[in-house]
Design a protein around this motif. Structure first.
Motif, PDB file in Angstrom:
ATOM      1  N   ARG A 240       0.830  -1.218   0.000  1.00 27.61           N
ATOM      2  CA  ARG A 240       0.000   0.000   0.000  1.00 27.61           C
ATOM      3  C   ARG A 240       0.861   1.264   0.000  1.00 27.61           C
ATOM      4  O   ARG A 240       0.411   2.332  -0.435  1.00 27.61           O
ATOM      5  CB  ARG A 240      -0.938  -0.021   1.206  1.00 27.61           C
ATOM      6  CG  ARG A 240      -1.984  -1.143   1.141  1.00 27.61           C
ATOM      7  CD  ARG A 240      -2.947  -1.102   2.310  1.00 27.61           C
ATOM      8  NE  ARG A 240      -3.862  -2.246   2.257  1.00 27.61           N
ATOM      9  CZ  ARG A 240      -3.843  -3.257   3.118  1.00 27.61           C
ATOM     10  NH1 ARG A 240      -2.958  -3.268   4.117  1.00 27.61           N
ATOM     11  NH2 ARG A 240      -4.691  -4.254   3.000  1.00 27.61           N
ATOM     12  N   GLU A 329      -4.796  -3.947  -6.853  1.00 29.54           N
ATOM     13  CA  GLU A 329      -5.927  -3.095  -6.489  1.00 29.54           C
ATOM     14  C   GLU A 329      -7.262  -3.834  -6.584  1.00 29.54           C
ATOM     15  O   GLU A 329      -8.268  -3.362  -6.046  1.00 29.54           O
ATOM     16  CB  GLU A 329      -5.934  -1.853  -7.370  1.00 29.54           C
ATOM     17  CG  GLU A 329      -4.760  -0.917  -7.078  1.00 29.54           C
ATOM     18  CD  GLU A 329      -4.644   0.233  -8.063  1.00 29.54           C
ATOM     19  OE1 GLU A 329      -5.333   0.169  -9.119  1.00 29.54           O
ATOM     20  OE2 GLU A 329      -3.863   1.170  -7.806  1.00 29.54           O
ATOM     21  N   ARG A 330      -7.276  -4.987  -7.236  1.00 26.98           N
ATOM     22  CA  ARG A 330      -8.509  -5.786  -7.326  1.00 26.98           C
ATOM     23  C   ARG A 330      -8.626  -6.810  -6.195  1.00 26.98           C
ATOM     24  O   ARG A 330      -9.629  -7.527  -6.120  1.00 26.98           O
ATOM     25  CB  ARG A 330      -8.570  -6.501  -8.685  1.00 26.98           C
ATOM     26  CG  ARG A 330      -8.724  -5.571  -9.865  1.00 26.98           C
ATOM     27  CD  ARG A 330      -9.093  -6.318 -11.125  1.00 26.98           C
ATOM     28  NE  ARG A 330      -8.042  -7.197 -11.597  1.00 26.98           N
ATOM     29  CZ  ARG A 330      -7.051  -6.844 -12.410  1.00 26.98           C
ATOM     30  NH1 ARG A 330      -6.976  -5.591 -12.844  1.00 26.98           N
ATOM     31  NH2 ARG A 330      -6.130  -7.717 -12.808  1.00 26.98           N
ATOM     32  N   TRP A 331      -7.638  -6.917  -5.344  1.00 24.69           N
ATOM     33  CA  TRP A 331      -7.697  -7.896  -4.261  1.00 24.69           C
ATOM     34  C   TRP A 331      -8.787  -7.533  -3.262  1.00 24.69           C
ATOM     35  O   TRP A 331      -8.998  -6.364  -2.948  1.00 24.69           O
ATOM     36  CB  TRP A 331      -6.356  -7.976  -3.542  1.00 24.69           C
ATOM     37  CG  TRP A 331      -5.253  -8.593  -4.349  1.00 24.69           C
ATOM     38  CD1 TRP A 331      -5.302  -8.976  -5.651  1.00 24.69           C
ATOM     39  CD2 TRP A 331      -3.940  -8.889  -3.889  1.00 24.69           C
ATOM     40  NE1 TRP A 331      -4.106  -9.484  -6.049  1.00 24.69           N
ATOM     41  CE2 TRP A 331      -3.243  -9.446  -4.977  1.00 24.69           C
ATOM     42  CE3 TRP A 331      -3.276  -8.723  -2.680  1.00 24.69           C
ATOM     43  CZ2 TRP A 331      -1.909  -9.856  -4.880  1.00 24.69           C
ATOM     44  CZ3 TRP A 331      -1.963  -9.130  -2.575  1.00 24.69           C
ATOM     45  CH2 TRP A 331      -1.287  -9.699  -3.671  1.00 24.69           C
ATOM     46  N   ARG A 332      -9.447  -8.558  -2.742  1.00 24.10           N
ATOM     47  CA  ARG A 332     -10.464  -8.378  -1.718  1.00 24.10           C
ATOM     48  C   ARG A 332     -10.192  -9.339  -0.563  1.00 24.10           C
ATOM     49  O   ARG A 332     -10.142 -10.547  -0.750  1.00 24.10           O
ATOM     50  CB  ARG A 332     -11.871  -8.639  -2.300  1.00 24.10           C
ATOM     51  CG  ARG A 332     -12.271  -7.672  -3.408  1.00 24.10           C
ATOM     52  CD  ARG A 332     -12.440  -6.253  -2.865  1.00 24.10           C
ATOM     53  NE  ARG A 332     -12.813  -5.303  -3.914  1.00 24.10           N
ATOM     54  CZ  ARG A 332     -11.950  -4.591  -4.614  1.00 24.10           C
ATOM     55  NH1 ARG A 332     -10.650  -4.733  -4.401  1.00 24.10           N
ATOM     56  NH2 ARG A 332     -12.363  -3.744  -5.542  1.00 24.10           N
ATOM     57  N   GLU A 333      -9.998  -8.807   0.621  1.00 23.16           N
ATOM     58  CA  GLU A 333      -9.793  -9.570   1.851  1.00 23.16           C
ATOM     59  C   GLU A 333      -8.653 -10.590   1.727  1.00 23.16           C
ATOM     60  O   GLU A 333      -8.831 -11.781   1.987  1.00 23.16           O
ATOM     61  CB  GLU A 333     -11.077 -10.281   2.258  1.00 23.16           C
ATOM     62  CG  GLU A 333     -12.229  -9.335   2.526  1.00 23.16           C
ATOM     63  CD  GLU A 333     -13.491 -10.062   2.956  1.00 23.16           C
ATOM     64  OE1 GLU A 333     -13.455 -11.309   3.068  1.00 23.16           O
ATOM     65  OE2 GLU A 333     -14.512  -9.394   3.169  1.00 23.16           O
ATOM     66  N   PRO A 334      -7.466 -10.145   1.335  1.00 22.38           N
ATOM     67  CA  PRO A 334      -6.328 -11.066   1.283  1.00 22.38           C
ATOM     68  C   PRO A 334      -5.922 -11.488   2.700  1.00 22.38           C
ATOM     69  O   PRO A 334      -6.141 -10.741   3.665  1.00 22.38           O
ATOM     70  CB  PRO A 334      -5.230 -10.229   0.626  1.00 22.38           C
ATOM     71  CG  PRO A 334      -5.593  -8.817   0.955  1.00 22.38           C
ATOM     72  CD  PRO A 334      -7.089  -8.770   0.953  1.00 22.38           C
ATOM     73  N   TYR A 343      -2.800 -16.967  -2.064  1.00 20.24           N
ATOM     74  CA  TYR A 343      -3.875 -16.071  -2.507  1.00 20.24           C
ATOM     75  C   TYR A 343      -3.494 -15.357  -3.801  1.00 20.24           C
ATOM     76  O   TYR A 343      -4.266 -15.338  -4.775  1.00 20.24           O
ATOM     77  CB  TYR A 343      -4.176 -15.058  -1.405  1.00 20.24           C
ATOM     78  CG  TYR A 343      -5.200 -14.018  -1.784  1.00 20.24           C
ATOM     79  CD1 TYR A 343      -6.551 -14.244  -1.586  1.00 20.24           C
ATOM     80  CD2 TYR A 343      -4.812 -12.798  -2.331  1.00 20.24           C
ATOM     81  CE1 TYR A 343      -7.498 -13.278  -1.939  1.00 20.24           C
ATOM     82  CE2 TYR A 343      -5.745 -11.836  -2.684  1.00 20.24           C
ATOM     83  CZ  TYR A 343      -7.095 -12.083  -2.493  1.00 20.24           C
ATOM     84  OH  TYR A 343      -8.022 -11.135  -2.854  1.00 20.24           O
ATOM     85  N   GLN A 347      -5.265 -16.036  -7.401  1.00 15.61           N
ATOM     86  CA  GLN A 347      -6.008 -14.956  -8.041  1.00 15.61           C
ATOM     87  C   GLN A 347      -5.478 -14.681  -9.446  1.00 15.61           C
ATOM     88  O   GLN A 347      -6.249 -14.384 -10.368  1.00 15.61           O
ATOM     89  CB  GLN A 347      -5.926 -13.684  -7.189  1.00 15.61           C
ATOM     90  CG  GLN A 347      -6.668 -13.767  -5.859  1.00 15.61           C
ATOM     91  CD  GLN A 347      -8.179 -13.921  -6.030  1.00 15.61           C
ATOM     92  OE1 GLN A 347      -8.738 -13.596  -7.070  1.00 15.61           O
ATOM     93  NE2 GLN A 347      -8.828 -14.440  -5.003  1.00 15.61           N
ATOM     94  N   GLU A 351      -7.843 -15.034 -12.699  1.00 18.81           N
ATOM     95  CA  GLU A 351      -8.101 -13.902 -13.587  1.00 18.81           C
ATOM     96  C   GLU A 351      -7.516 -14.098 -14.981  1.00 18.81           C
ATOM     97  O   GLU A 351      -7.679 -13.240 -15.845  1.00 18.81           O
ATOM     98  CB  GLU A 351      -7.530 -12.620 -12.976  1.00 18.81           C
ATOM     99  CG  GLU A 351      -8.271 -12.143 -11.745  1.00 18.81           C
ATOM    100  CD  GLU A 351      -7.861 -10.739 -11.336  1.00 18.81           C
ATOM    101  OE1 GLU A 351      -7.263 -10.020 -12.178  1.00 18.81           O
ATOM    102  OE2 GLU A 351      -8.124 -10.347 -10.190  1.00 18.81           O
ATOM    103  N   ARG A 400     -19.961 -17.451  -4.345  1.00 13.44           N
ATOM    104  CA  ARG A 400     -20.114 -16.360  -5.304  1.00 13.44           C
ATOM    105  C   ARG A 400     -20.478 -16.841  -6.700  1.00 13.44           C
ATOM    106  O   ARG A 400     -20.836 -16.043  -7.558  1.00 13.44           O
ATOM    107  CB  ARG A 400     -18.820 -15.551  -5.368  1.00 13.44           C
ATOM    108  CG  ARG A 400     -18.549 -14.747  -4.122  1.00 13.44           C
ATOM    109  CD  ARG A 400     -17.480 -13.705  -4.369  1.00 13.44           C
ATOM    110  NE  ARG A 400     -16.184 -14.293  -4.637  1.00 13.44           N
ATOM    111  CZ  ARG A 400     -15.281 -14.556  -3.704  1.00 13.44           C
ATOM    112  NH1 ARG A 400     -15.545 -14.301  -2.424  1.00 13.44           N
ATOM    113  NH2 ARG A 400     -14.109 -15.068  -4.012  1.00 13.44           N
TER     114      ARG A 400
END
Length: 401
Positions: A240, A329-334, A343, A347, A351, A400
């Motif tokens: 980040r 930036e597309r990661w969710r809850e790593p 992870y 991913q 993708e 999902r």
């Protein structure tokens, strides 16, 4: 010429050693299926064929990624060549098995002797066939190591080169930090590259050591996590704070050379030069030079994750790991622990990113000891955490869907 011969000989020995390791695992699979079908009253030849095919499927993926380290994309010719080699070796396997049984009968010793003889013959044929006709044919440049060259800031057509931010989490690595920073100052000469050292809640002298070592440095900086919340949390904090177009991480313990990240960055330069989309590229090292027990552990975890996640995955925790900023930036809850490697890798496959691997040497730690790879009890705890995360990840994907 002698140097080339020595290098070729060393590479062949390495391939043979890895082939034997993969072969032993394939034989276990082969024999388990074979004897299981015999116990179900299936005839010898169909049982033998089924066992051989089960071992062959494992052998294809393991030999491609681990033994011969093929970095190129899968091609139809490769699979057809593999099938041809294995069919020829299968025929030899069945013939030798039958001949030995015809001579020795059908007792337990005869069955075992026939199995060993048939496996030995087919294994030798497989290695030669895979080496010459499957994974070694037409891919001479695919397995060659990537050169750690310093690219110019811009391409000949004037387009900007991608920049790199390498995150290195450091937890109680005060003794290693002088060596690490010295290596970074020696090798990170490309002005597109920066290093973010994450003091991941260290309780030793790391903060003071970093402040002293990084004084006056422009492209090596540090961020601090006050309380350690896991290996992955430290990496995420560094990511980040990173500024580069290409992000990634590696270890601080000097078992992997941080310069490997620049070799990975060169693959993004190559993709841009070849009119490929570098923002669809996921780069990861592939370790060699490790103890046999650690390799066996990696094989087991790779097979488990491949089956569970329905994606071919190999050497999941190898470093460095590099990827485009947009992907991150597309990661969710790593996850915040060691499952972060799994992870990110998963991913990327999910993708449809192009995964490119390159060989990296894995050496000994300069100081201290691993924070998890201490003994088999620690490995079992790591396995449990990884399996738990894998099952949660799979369940989340199913919900999902």
């Amino acid at each position: 010429m002698n140097a080339l011969s020595t290098a070729a000989s060393g590479r062949l020995r390495g391939e043979l050693a890895r082939f034997v390791l993969v072969g032993v695992t394939s034989v276990v699979i082969d024999f388990a299926v074979y004897r299981g079908l015999l116990a179900l009253a299936i005839a010898v030849h169909p049982a033998k064929t089924a066992g051989y095919i089960a071992g062959a499927v494992f052998g294809y993926f393991a030999n491609r990624s681990f033994t011969f380290r093929v970095g190129a994309q899968w091609r139809r010719r490769e699979l057809l060549s593999f099938i041809a080699v294995y069919l020829i070796a299968l025929a030899a396997n069945v013939v030798v098995n039958s001949l030995v049984l015809a001579v020795l009968g059908r007792g337990e010793i005869a069955l075992a002797s026939a199995f060993v003889a048939a496996t030995g013959v087919s294994a030798a044929m497989n290695f030669v066939g895979l080496k010459l006709f499957v994974f070694g044919a037409g891919d001479a440049g695919a397995n060659a190591p990537v050169q750690a060259t310093m690219a110019t800031p811009a391409r000949a057509d004037g387009a900007a080169r991608l920049s790199l931010s390498l995150v290195i989490p450091c937890y109680n690595e005060a003794a290693n930090l002088p060596l690490l920073v010295a290596r970074l100052r020696e090798t990170f000469l490309d002005d597109r590259a920066e290093v973010v050292l994450v003091d991941n809640g260290s309780t030793d002298d790391s903060p003071a050591v970093l402040a002293r070592l990084l004084a006056g440095q422009e492209r090596i900086r540090s961020v601090r996590v006050e309380v350690n919340q896991g290996y992955g949390y430290g990496i995420l904090t560094g990511l980040r704070a990173a500024r580069g177009d290409v992000l990634g991480w590696t270890h601080a313990d000097m078992q992997t050379d941080p310069q490997d990240a620049l070799r990975g960055l060169a693959l993004y330069d190559q993709a841009a030069d070849q009119a490929a989309d570098p923002t669809r590229l996921f780069v990861k090292g592939r370790r060699y030079g490790r103890p046999a027990a650690d390799v066996a552990f990696t094989v087991g975890m790779s097979v488990f994750e491949t089956v569970l996640m329905s994606r071919r995955m190999w050497d999941i925790n190898a470093q460095p790991t590099l990827f485009p900023r947009a992907f991150f930036e597309r990661w969710r809850e790593p996850p915040h622990d060691f499952a972060l490697d799994l992870y990110a890798y998963y991913q990327a496959l999910r993708e449809g990113l192009r995964v490119q691997r390159f060989a990296v040497r894995f050496g000994e730690r300069a100081h201290g000891s691993s924070h998890w790879n201490v003994n088999w009890q620690a490995k079992l705890r790591f396995i449990k955490r990884t399996v738990d995360f894998s099952l949660r990840l799979r369940q989340g994907l199913q919900e999902r869907a």
